[in-house]
Motif scaffolding. Structure first.
Motif, PDB file in Angstrom:
ATOM      1  N   PRO B  11      50.177  37.789  53.182  1.00 57.87           N
ATOM      2  CA  PRO B  11      49.482  36.170  53.207  1.00 57.87           C
ATOM      3  C   PRO B  11      47.985  35.691  52.268  1.00 57.87           C
ATOM      4  O   PRO B  11      47.420  36.845  52.743  1.00 57.87           O
ATOM      5  N   VAL B  12      48.226  34.787  51.914  1.00 53.54           N
ATOM      6  CA  VAL B  12      46.970  34.002  51.564  1.00 53.54           C
ATOM      7  C   VAL B  12      46.678  32.801  51.906  1.00 53.54           C
ATOM      8  O   VAL B  12      47.277  31.977  51.210  1.00 53.54           O
ATOM      9  N   LYS B  13      45.580  32.537  52.368  1.00 50.76           N
ATOM     10  CA  LYS B  13      45.814  30.695  53.351  1.00 50.76           C
ATOM     11  C   LYS B  13      43.784  31.382  53.290  1.00 50.76           C
ATOM     12  O   LYS B  13      43.806  31.292  54.405  1.00 50.76           O
ATOM     13  N   ILE B  14      43.317  30.389  52.283  1.00 55.61           N
ATOM     14  CA  ILE B  14      41.579  30.540  51.551  1.00 55.61           C
ATOM     15  C   ILE B  14      40.859  28.925  52.654  1.00 55.61           C
ATOM     16  O   ILE B  14      42.236  27.990  51.799  1.00 55.61           O
ATOM     17  N   LYS B  15      40.246  28.633  53.185  1.00 57.12           N
ATOM     18  CA  LYS B  15      40.230  27.140  53.195  1.00 57.12           C
ATOM     19  C   LYS B  15      38.851  26.860  52.961  1.00 57.12           C
ATOM     20  O   LYS B  15      38.658  25.817  52.367  1.00 57.12           O
ATOM     21  N   ASN B  16      38.066  28.084  52.415  1.00 55.66           N
ATOM     22  CA  ASN B  16      36.794  27.538  51.725  1.00 55.66           C
ATOM     23  C   ASN B  16      36.343  28.096  50.389  1.00 55.66           C
ATOM     24  O   ASN B  16      37.145  28.913  50.077  1.00 55.66           O
ATOM     25  N   THR B  17      36.711  27.000  49.891  1.00 55.36           N
ATOM     26  CA  THR B  17      35.990  27.529  48.345  1.00 55.36           C
ATOM     27  C   THR B  17      35.051  28.763  47.712  1.00 55.36           C
ATOM     28  O   THR B  17      33.829  28.178  48.870  1.00 55.36           O
ATOM     29  N   ASN B  18      35.060  28.927  46.982  1.00 57.46           N
ATOM     30  CA  ASN B  18      34.006  30.281  46.766  1.00 57.46           C
ATOM     31  C   ASN B  18      34.155  30.857  45.579  1.00 57.46           C
ATOM     32  O   ASN B  18      34.149  31.758  44.918  1.00 57.46           O
ATOM     33  N   PRO B  19      33.092  30.179  44.465  1.00 58.21           N
ATOM     34  CA  PRO B  19      34.194  30.789  42.674  1.00 58.21           C
ATOM     35  C   PRO B  19      32.606  32.054  42.886  1.00 58.21           C
ATOM     36  O   PRO B  19      33.265  32.216  41.934  1.00 58.21           O
ATOM     37  N   LYS B  20      31.659  32.126  43.340  1.00 57.58           N
ATOM     38  CA  LYS B  20      30.892  32.971  42.732  1.00 57.58           C
ATOM     39  C   LYS B  20      31.782  34.304  43.017  1.00 57.58           C
ATOM     40  O   LYS B  20      31.923  35.480  42.515  1.00 57.58           O
ATOM     41  N   LEU B  21      32.588  34.374  44.548  1.00 52.31           N
ATOM     42  CA  LEU B  21      33.516  35.804  44.979  1.00 52.31           C
ATOM     43  C   LEU B  21      34.310  35.445  44.262  1.00 52.31           C
ATOM     44  O   LEU B  21      34.713  36.321  43.449  1.00 52.31           O
ATOM     45  N   ALA B  22      35.185  34.431  43.716  1.00 50.31           N
ATOM     46  CA  ALA B  22      35.776  34.836  43.209  1.00 50.31           C
ATOM     47  C   ALA B  22      36.018  34.880  41.612  1.00 50.31           C
ATOM     48  O   ALA B  22      37.053  35.793  40.925  1.00 50.31           O
ATOM     49  N   GLN B  23      34.334  35.081  40.996  1.00 43.35           N
ATOM     50  CA  GLN B  23      34.628  35.317  39.888  1.00 43.35           C
ATOM     51  C   GLN B  23      34.311  37.306  39.917  1.00 43.35           C
ATOM     52  O   GLN B  23      33.938  37.986  38.913  1.00 43.35           O
ATOM     53  N   PHE B  24      34.184  38.102  41.533  1.00 45.28           N
ATOM     54  CA  PHE B  24      34.098  39.519  41.239  1.00 45.28           C
ATOM     55  C   PHE B  24      35.205  39.502  41.712  1.00 45.28           C
ATOM     56  O   PHE B  24      35.443  40.858  40.642  1.00 45.28           O
ATOM     57  N   ILE B  25      36.434  39.178  42.347  1.00 49.01           N
ATOM     58  CA  ILE B  25      37.886  39.082  42.779  1.00 49.01           C
ATOM     59  C   ILE B  25      38.766  39.446  41.549  1.00 49.01           C
ATOM     60  O   ILE B  25      39.713  40.297  41.356  1.00 49.01           O
ATOM     61  N   ILE B  26      38.336  38.561  40.529  1.00 47.25           N
ATOM     62  CA  ILE B  26      38.811  38.355  38.776  1.00 47.25           C
ATOM     63  C   ILE B  26      39.278  39.914  38.736  1.00 47.25           C
ATOM     64  O   ILE B  26      39.732  39.754  37.514  1.00 47.25           O
ATOM     65  N   SER B  27      38.462  40.729  39.298  1.00 46.08           N
ATOM     66  CA  SER B  27      38.101  41.912  38.408  1.00 46.08           C
ATOM     67  C   SER B  27      39.648  42.839  38.922  1.00 46.08           C
ATOM     68  O   SER B  27      39.963  44.032  37.826  1.00 46.08           O
ATOM     69  N   GLN B  28      40.188  42.192  40.022  1.00 45.18           N
ATOM     70  CA  GLN B  28      40.677  43.099  39.982  1.00 45.18           C
ATOM     71  C   GLN B  28      43.001  42.486  39.832  1.00 45.18           C
ATOM     72  O   GLN B  28      43.572  43.006  40.260  1.00 45.18           O
ATOM     73  N   TYR B  29      41.931  41.182  38.507  1.00 47.20           N
ATOM     74  CA  TYR B  29      43.071  40.443  38.374  1.00 47.20           C
ATOM     75  C   TYR B  29      43.235  41.580  36.830  1.00 47.20           C
ATOM     76  O   TYR B  29      44.273  41.827  36.683  1.00 47.20           O
ATOM     77  N   GLY B  30      42.311  41.449  35.959  1.00 43.69           N
ATOM     78  CA  GLY B  30      42.386  41.420  34.835  1.00 43.69           C
ATOM     79  C   GLY B  30      41.208  42.442  34.265  1.00 43.69           C
ATOM     80  O   GLY B  30      41.022  43.032  32.684  1.00 43.69           O
ATOM     81  N   GLY B  31      40.723  43.026  35.300  1.00 41.65           N
ATOM     82  CA  GLY B  31      39.408  44.276  35.286  1.00 41.65           C
ATOM     83  C   GLY B  31      40.507  45.808  34.772  1.00 41.65           C
ATOM     84  O   GLY B  31      41.350  45.931  35.308  1.00 41.65           O
ATOM     85  N   PRO B  32      39.364  46.416  34.540  1.00 37.02           N
ATOM     86  CA  PRO B  32      39.591  47.936  34.476  1.00 37.02           C
ATOM     87  C   PRO B  32      40.609  49.034  35.333  1.00 37.02           C
ATOM     88  O   PRO B  32      41.396  49.620  35.309  1.00 37.02           O
ATOM     89  N   ASP B  33      39.979  48.229  36.764  1.00 36.07           N
ATOM     90  CA  ASP B  33      40.703  49.123  37.426  1.00 36.07           C
ATOM     91  C   ASP B  33      41.717  48.178  38.727  1.00 36.07           C
ATOM     92  O   ASP B  33      41.968  48.262  39.626  1.00 36.07           O
ATOM     93  N   GLY B  34      42.381  47.288  37.524  1.00 36.93           N
ATOM     94  CA  GLY B  34      42.875  46.037  38.518  1.00 36.93           C
ATOM     95  C   GLY B  34      44.214  46.100  38.360  1.00 36.93           C
ATOM     96  O   GLY B  34      45.132  47.130  38.134  1.00 36.93           O
ATOM     97  N   GLU B  35      44.566  44.981  39.196  1.00 41.95           N
ATOM     98  CA  GLU B  35      46.065  45.504  39.387  1.00 41.95           C
ATOM     99  C   GLU B  35      47.719  45.234  37.602  1.00 41.95           C
ATOM    100  O   GLU B  35      48.158  45.585  37.775  1.00 41.95           O
ATOM    101  N   LEU B  36      46.635  44.033  37.339  1.00 47.89           N
ATOM    102  CA  LEU B  36      47.711  44.299  36.086  1.00 47.89           C
ATOM    103  C   LEU B  36      47.750  45.604  34.976  1.00 47.89           C
ATOM    104  O   LEU B  36      48.532  45.527  34.841  1.00 47.89           O
ATOM    105  N   ALA B  37      46.568  46.444  35.268  1.00 52.33           N
ATOM    106  CA  ALA B  37      46.421  47.314  34.418  1.00 52.33           C
ATOM    107  C   ALA B  37      47.104  48.406  35.332  1.00 52.33           C
ATOM    108  O   ALA B  37      47.661  49.608  34.510  1.00 52.33           O
TER     109      ALA B  37
END
Lengths: 100, 195
Positions: B11-37
């Motif tokens: 489950p993913v249930k996040i209450k508070n927005t945090n765009p700075k953190l989102a910018q770090f975590i997006i690396s695991q979406y489309g970054g060099p060692d991410g899940e898409l790769a």
């Protein structure tokens, strides 16, 4: 308006393949046709969520897909890992895989 | 083939927005060692795997990585919804926001778009499985870095789950590699004789 021959068209649209009837390949082709018919109706229902005729066809297609999948797995082995439960040795890993 | 299940693996249930953190975590979406790769790497490499065990492990882990991609997408989405203009500007989210609004786009933390150059598909089972083990450790290290800069328990919880999966995958790839190297020396796989 949904085309009532959609399912048959899906089955017939492929190139004629020479699978002896009752063979593993012939049964797989029936499973593939049934699954594709259900899936294509799923897409149609996404954009026509109140089309009751399409829903009747979808319900029938899902039943057919389940029955054929069970028949295939009983005769030739698992299509999903869940269906390999209870096999020893574990039949899920067994070749041929889909790309072979 | 694949079919979709309308549930997350964890489950993913996040209450508070945090765009700075989102910018770090997006690396695991489309970054060099991410899940898409990871997913593309394993699902591409599986075609040239020589044994039942190696085909199955790449097929199944490659599939699980797609579920992880979905979890990371959900985390990024939940961290960036309902943003105020102040939050966009103050938290360094402006550059991303101008190009992608609140959408999820596969890029690294540094903003580099996803590229297949992050992966290899060598057609050599030893080379491929060794790359896969390294990839799992690099992803694990990235999750460790994310955990160091993140104090929101709603985010830490699913990230810890994903980190643990990297460790399990490393273990399974290690077993697959040993299985291959233990094969009889006279047996040929993909034209390679193991000595």
């Amino acid at each position: 308006m949904i085309n009532c021959d959609m399912k048959n068209e899906a089955v017939q649209s492929g190139e004629k393949q020479t699978c002896p009837s009752g063979s593993k390949d012939a049964l797989m082709r029936e499973v593939q046709a049934a699954c594709f018919a259900a899936y294509d109706l799923q897409l149609y229902l996404n954009t026509h969520p109140t089309d009751s005729r399409a829903m009747m066809m979808y319900t029938a297609a899902v039943q057919r897909k389940k029955a054929l999948t069970e028949e295939y797995e009983k005769a030739y082995g698992p299509i999903t890992a869940d269906s390999a439960a209870g096999t020893m040795p574990w039949q899920w890993i067994k070749s041929p895989w889909t790309w072979e | 083939m694949w079919s979709y299940e309308k549930k997350l693996q964890y489950p993913v249930k996040i209450k508070n927005t945090n765009p700075k953190l989102a910018q770090f975590i997006i690396s695991q979406y489309g970054g060099p060692d991410g899940e898409l790769a990871a997913s593309l790497r394993y699902l591409s490499q599986r075609f040239s795997m020589p044994t039942d065990i190696t085909k199955a492990i790449l097929n199944d882990i490659g599939t699980e990585e797609l579920a992880h991609l979905e979890m990371i997408g959900a985390i990024v989405h939940q961290l960036t919804r309902n943003l105020t203009t102040d939050q966009i500007v103050d938290q360094g989210f402006g550059a991303y926001y101008v190009d992608h609004s609140n959408a999820v786009y596969p890029s690294s933390a540094a903003g580099v778009p996803f590229t297949a150059a992050y992966i290899q598909s060598k057609g050599d089972v030893i080379a491929d499985l060794t790359e896969d083990m390294a990839a799992e450790q690099k992803a694990r290290a990235t999750y460790d870095n994310i955990l160091r800069v993140c104090d929101d328990p709603d985010v830490r919880d699913p990230i810890k789950f994903l980190r643990q999966r990297e460790v399990v995958h490393f273990q399974r790839f290690g077993e697959a590699l040993r299985h291959v190297t233990d094969l009889s020396p006279c047996k040929k796989y993909n034209g390679v004789t193991f000595k």
